[in-house]
Design an enzyme around this catalytic site. Structure first.
Site: not given
Ligand SMILES: [Zn+2]
Ligand SMILES: [Zn+2]
Length: 308
Positions: A191-193
């Site tokens: 996951y990331c922004t």
């Protein structure tokens, strides 16, 4: 006060003439009075822009009219308003550049992109599908943070693995270190922004033998739109604009601790060493007292005191 919005977007798609796309995008943003940062490469576009609602809407409409960007997923969030020149307070300027990569992993040769996006990446999961996977597989599922380590200090998924990365470039070395090899047989949810870093990260993981790699479609932002603070996310979301961080909803947990005094805080500041690009948690009171805080025992700051 004028309503301003911030758009976050990316599209991996082959671009035959990135310079032409750059000129068009720069002219479009200037015409509409938008500020922000846009990176373009032969593999696509990655950007965030802010401005007044009608201008931002026009930008989105015109950008998606270009066939390679037609399917682009665009996330909206609230801006902080306009400055005296009628420009977004959330960005100092407009920057539109052509680079080797639209996310700087330092591994442009490893990425393959076709009309369908990144080739050989992880399986995208909707926020609901993330929860279904965990219901099905339980604690075997691992969240893997695809951001810089400092971003995770104020917010992350429950029990997430957070690589020791000062910048995105460090993620390749982290994967190659063998430190995460024990996860290769487990379901890993990156996951990331907004999802763009995981597109590349998940493909690097698959190429290195991780057997079951997923990525959250639309990243933390999309997850937050669905579950707010009532799901598996804890804390605030660091963002790369003037807002510094945003919450996924009311009553966000405060999981950061001030590097100087240990108080709970979600406020971040630059490491006091000018040569260092990390950021550190610093509470309001220590900021007022002008504490000099570095991000830890410090390779760049020989002789200077570390308060972490
Ligand atoms: Zn403090
Ligand atoms: Zn530092």
């Amino acid at each position: 006060m004028a309503v301003t919005k911030i758009l976050l977007f990316y599209q991996f798609t082959p671009l035959a003439d990135p310079q032409a796309v750059r000129l068009w995008q720069r002219d479009l943003c200037e015409l509409l009075g938008l500020r922000g940062r846009i990176l373009i490469s032969k593999d696509g576009i990655n950007g965030t822009v802010g401005g007044e609602l009608p201008a931002v809407k026009a930008y989105r409409r015109k950008t998606l009219q270009y066939a390679p960007f037609a399917g682009m997923d665009v996330k909206w969030s609230e801006g902080s308003g306009l400055d005296g020149d009628g420009r977004s307070l959330d960005f100092p300027r407009l920057s539109v550049k052509v680079r080797d990569e639209i996310v700087s992993f330092g591994a442009p040769g490893e990425l393959t992109v076709d009309g369908g996006g990144v080739v050989g990446g992880g399986t995208p999961l909707s926020p609901d599908a993330v929860h279904a996977l965990i219901e099905d597989r339980g604690d075997d599922v691992v969240f893997f943070d695809g951001r810089n380590a400092f971003e995770a200090e104020i917010g992350r998924f429950r029990n997430a693995v957070v690589p020791d990365a000062a910048t995105t470039r460090d993620l390749v070395g982290e994967l190659d270190s063998g430190r995460y090899d024990h996860l290769k047989d487990r379901p890993v949810v990156t996951y990331c922004t907004g999802g763009v870093r995981c597109e590349v990260l998940s493909s690097l993981m698959v190429a290195r033998g991780f057997q079951e790699v997923y990525q959250i479609d639309g990243g933390i932002v999309r997850y937050g739109e669905r579950f707010g603070n009532d799901g598996l996310w804890e804390g605030s979301l660091y963002v790369f604009d003037g807002r510094e961080s945003m919450d996924l909803g009311p009553d966000a947990a405060v999981i950061g601790t001030c590097a100087a005094c240990g108080a709970a805080s979600s406020r971040m500041t630059n490491c006091a060493d000018d040569a260092c690009r990390r950021r550190v948690v610093e509470c309001e009171e220590c900021a007022v007292a002008r504490e000099r805080i570095t991000c830890g025992p410090h390779p760049h700051a020989a002789g200077s005191s570390s308060q972490a």
